[in-house]
Design a protein around this motif. Structure first.
Motif, PDB file in Angstrom:
ATOM      1  N   PHE A 152       0.832  -1.203   0.000  1.00  0.00           N
ATOM      2  CA  PHE A 152       0.000   0.000   0.000  1.00  0.00           C
ATOM      3  C   PHE A 152       0.867   1.254   0.000  1.00  0.00           C
ATOM      4  N   THR A 153       1.925   1.254   0.805  1.00  0.00           N
ATOM      5  CA  THR A 153       2.854   2.387   0.833  1.00  0.00           C
ATOM      6  C   THR A 153       3.490   2.597  -0.535  1.00  0.00           C
ATOM      7  N   TYR A 154       3.924   1.504  -1.150  1.00  0.00           N
ATOM      8  CA  TYR A 154       4.532   1.544  -2.486  1.00  0.00           C
ATOM      9  C   TYR A 154       3.554   2.164  -3.493  1.00  0.00           C
ATOM     10  N   THR A 155       2.280   1.773  -3.415  1.00  0.00           N
ATOM     11  CA  THR A 155       1.264   2.272  -4.342  1.00  0.00           C
ATOM     12  C   THR A 155       0.989   3.759  -4.113  1.00  0.00           C
ATOM     13  N   VAL A 156       0.863   4.152  -2.844  1.00  0.00           N
ATOM     14  CA  VAL A 156       0.600   5.563  -2.538  1.00  0.00           C
ATOM     15  C   VAL A 156       1.771   6.435  -2.974  1.00  0.00           C
ATOM     16  N   GLU A 157       2.996   5.973  -2.767  1.00  0.00           N
ATOM     17  CA  GLU A 157       4.167   6.752  -3.162  1.00  0.00           C
ATOM     18  C   GLU A 157       4.202   6.948  -4.675  1.00  0.00           C
ATOM     19  N   ARG A 158       3.847   5.897  -5.418  1.00  0.00           N
ATOM     20  CA  ARG A 158       3.800   6.037  -6.880  1.00  0.00           C
ATOM     21  C   ARG A 158       2.734   7.043  -7.284  1.00  0.00           C
ATOM     22  N   PHE A 159       1.589   7.010  -6.597  1.00  0.00           N
ATOM     23  CA  PHE A 159       0.522   7.965  -6.906  1.00  0.00           C
ATOM     24  C   PHE A 159       0.986   9.399  -6.632  1.00  0.00           C
ATOM     25  N   MET A 195      -6.184   1.414  -8.246  1.00  0.00           N
ATOM     26  CA  MET A 195      -7.463   2.042  -7.927  1.00  0.00           C
ATOM     27  C   MET A 195      -8.354   1.084  -7.134  1.00  0.00           C
ATOM     28  N   ARG A 196      -8.387  -0.192  -7.542  1.00  0.00           N
ATOM     29  CA  ARG A 196      -9.213  -1.161  -6.817  1.00  0.00           C
ATOM     30  C   ARG A 196      -8.687  -1.393  -5.405  1.00  0.00           C
ATOM     31  N   LEU A 197      -7.349  -1.326  -5.246  1.00  0.00           N
ATOM     32  CA  LEU A 197      -6.773  -1.459  -3.904  1.00  0.00           C
ATOM     33  C   LEU A 197      -7.243  -0.319  -3.015  1.00  0.00           C
ATOM     34  N   MET A 198      -7.271   0.908  -3.552  1.00  0.00           N
ATOM     35  CA  MET A 198      -7.749   2.058  -2.786  1.00  0.00           C
ATOM     36  C   MET A 198      -9.206   1.870  -2.382  1.00  0.00           C
ATOM     37  N   VAL A 199     -10.013   1.338  -3.302  1.00  0.00           N
ATOM     38  CA  VAL A 199     -11.422   1.102  -3.000  1.00  0.00           C
ATOM     39  C   VAL A 199     -11.552   0.063  -1.891  1.00  0.00           C
ATOM     40  N   GLN A 200     -10.781  -1.024  -1.991  1.00  0.00           N
ATOM     41  CA  GLN A 200     -10.818  -2.068  -0.966  1.00  0.00           C
ATOM     42  C   GLN A 200     -10.408  -1.503   0.394  1.00  0.00           C
ATOM     43  N   GLU A 201      -9.391  -0.657   0.408  1.00  0.00           N
ATOM     44  CA  GLU A 201      -8.937  -0.060   1.670  1.00  0.00           C
ATOM     45  C   GLU A 201     -10.026   0.821   2.264  1.00  0.00           C
ATOM     46  N   ASN A 202     -10.721   1.584   1.435  1.00  0.00           N
ATOM     47  CA  ASN A 202     -11.821   2.414   1.929  1.00  0.00           C
ATOM     48  C   ASN A 202     -12.943   1.561   2.489  1.00  0.00           C
ATOM     49  N   LEU A 203     -13.271   0.482   1.800  1.00  0.00           N
ATOM     50  CA  LEU A 203     -14.339  -0.399   2.275  1.00  0.00           C
ATOM     51  C   LEU A 203     -13.971  -1.053   3.605  1.00  0.00           C
ATOM     52  N   LEU A 209      -4.923   4.233   4.543  1.00  0.00           N
ATOM     53  CA  LEU A 209      -5.028   5.313   3.560  1.00  0.00           C
ATOM     54  C   LEU A 209      -5.078   6.664   4.255  1.00  0.00           C
ATOM     55  N   GLY A 210      -5.838   6.753   5.347  1.00  0.00           N
ATOM     56  CA  GLY A 210      -5.923   8.007   6.084  1.00  0.00           C
ATOM     57  C   GLY A 210      -4.582   8.445   6.625  1.00  0.00           C
ATOM     58  N   THR A 211      -3.812   7.484   7.118  1.00  0.00           N
ATOM     59  CA  THR A 211      -2.481   7.806   7.641  1.00  0.00           C
ATOM     60  C   THR A 211      -1.590   8.409   6.563  1.00  0.00           C
ATOM     61  N   HIS A 212      -1.574   7.785   5.391  1.00  0.00           N
ATOM     62  CA  HIS A 212      -0.724   8.268   4.301  1.00  0.00           C
ATOM     63  C   HIS A 212      -1.193   9.629   3.783  1.00  0.00           C
ATOM     64  N   LEU A 213      -2.497   9.801   3.645  1.00  0.00           N
ATOM     65  CA  LEU A 213      -2.997  11.082   3.145  1.00  0.00           C
ATOM     66  C   LEU A 213      -2.704  12.222   4.110  1.00  0.00           C
ATOM     67  N   ARG A 214      -2.852  11.951   5.413  1.00  0.00           N
ATOM     68  CA  ARG A 214      -2.540  12.997   6.388  1.00  0.00           C
ATOM     69  C   ARG A 214      -1.065  13.357   6.344  1.00  0.00           C
ATOM     70  N   GLU A 215      -0.202  12.357   6.224  1.00  0.00           N
ATOM     71  CA  GLU A 215       1.237  12.628   6.162  1.00  0.00           C
ATOM     72  C   GLU A 215       1.582  13.433   4.915  1.00  0.00           C
ATOM     73  N   ALA A 216       1.016  13.022   3.765  1.00  0.00           N
ATOM     74  CA  ALA A 216       1.302  13.726   2.512  1.00  0.00           C
ATOM     75  C   ALA A 216       0.726  15.133   2.531  1.00  0.00           C
ATOM     76  N   THR A 217      -0.449  15.295   3.130  1.00  0.00           N
ATOM     77  CA  THR A 217      -1.071  16.615   3.216  1.00  0.00           C
ATOM     78  C   THR A 217      -0.232  17.548   4.085  1.00  0.00           C
ATOM     79  N   ASN A 218       0.229  17.041   5.226  1.00  0.00           N
ATOM     80  CA  ASN A 218       1.063  17.855   6.119  1.00  0.00           C
ATOM     81  C   ASN A 218       2.381  18.239   5.462  1.00  0.00           C
TER      82      ASN A 218
END
Length: 312
Positions: A152-159, A195-203, A209-218
């Motif tokens: 998941f970290t690898y995918t978020v970093e690529r995004f 994209m499907r991984l992100m959907v699965q994580e949300n479900l 996902l929240g942890t990574h988004l908060r870190e990237a946002t900060n």
């Protein structure tokens, strides 16, 4: 095969050329033998099965370019090295510096996790998809939870790296909006499993996902946050009408994702999408930009240019 010293056992393979080679067990009767690809160092955070060698124990860890076990003649003996002589590179958080085997595992795990979800995925299925044995998978990743978090970290970093820079370099709101739509759509199109991984994580609740988004946002690196800031600045400058930046970005993200998530429905509703999906995606990007950009344009004098009043 064995060199007869300290019970070091090397399980060799016939006609090894560019294929995995077994790492040794450090004692007789040791069955867990992980396979290490030629030319790759041991993962720094994941040592071989005998993770804490005693003084005098030995490991096999070497690069072999070509090895053929002869049909006759002396057997190949284990190559040993003192543990103190091993040099391990430090772990790297950057996707480009993962080893080839780790990227191979990540790609297989991404598709399995995207299809089955974190809890439904099985390590054996991931090993099969990566075309490795399960022992080698556990050599790199001790358990499914660790593997999921790294994938998941690898995918978020690529995004984050895929189009964040182009957003920062855009000089106007128009260019930023176009870069965001193009970058988001192209990332999803290039890897729909992500994209499907992100959907699965949300479900599943979206904790990681929240942890990574908060870190990237900060850190100011999250593409959605960059667009939020750009919209707020455009509102203040009078370039666009008074809209809520957060809601607007949610609308943009939703329109970029929906036609991928509902592709079968889209292809029924839009026959051209079934005939040529690539051409449809290009047309869709242009339509989304035109709809959103002109929809945010300031209203003429006397028009409803301000934000709608909340319902009673």
């Amino acid at each position: 095969m064995s060199d007869g010293r300290r019970g070091v056992v090397f399980r060799g393979c016939r006609r090894l050329s560019g294929k995995p080679i077994a790492a040794p067990a450090t004692g007789p009767g040791r069955d867990r033998t992980a396979l290490v690809p030629f030319g790759e160092p041991a993962p720094p955070s994941r040592r071989p099965w005998s993770a804490t060698p005693r003084r005098g124990d030995a490991f096999l860890y070497t690069t072999v370019n070509h090895l053929v076990e002869p049909s006759s003649g002396p057997s190949i003996t284990a190559i040993t090295s003192a543990p103190d002589a091993l040099s391990m590179p430090p772990p790297s958080p950057f996707p480009s510096e993962y080893s080839e085997t780790e990227r191979q595992i990540f790609d297989a795990a991404l598709h399995v996790f995207a299809r089955e979800g974190r809890h439904g995925a099985r390590m054996q299925a991931i090993a099969d998809a990566a075309d490795i044995n399960k022992a080698m998978l556990h050599y790199y990743f001790q358990d499914k939870g660790t593997l999921y978090e790294e994938v998941f970290t690898y995918t978020v970093e690529r995004f984050m790296a895929s189009f964040g820079a182009s957003l920062r370099e855009a000089s106007t709101f128009e260019h930023t909006l176009r870069a965001f739509i193009d970058g988001y759509v192209e990332f999803v199109r290039s890897d729909e499993a992500a994209m499907r991984l992100m959907v699965q994580e949300n479900l599943a609740g979206g904790r990681l996902l929240g942890t990574h988004l908060r870190e990237a946002t900060n850190a100011g690196d999250a593409p959605p946050q960059i667009l939020v800031e750009t919209i707020a600045a455009a509102v203040d400058a009078g370039e666009i009408r008074d809209v809520d930046p957060q809601h607007t970005v949610l609308s943009v993200v939703s329109t970029c994702l929906f036609f991928f998530m509902a592709r079968p429905t889209v292809q029924i509703m839009h026959p051209d999408a079934e005939d040529d999906w690539g051409a449809f995606v290009e047309a869709r990007k242009e339509h989304l930009f035109d709809l959103i950009y002109h929809g945010l344009a300031p209203r003429p004098e006397g028009g409803s240019g301000s934000r709608a009043a909340p319902r009673e």
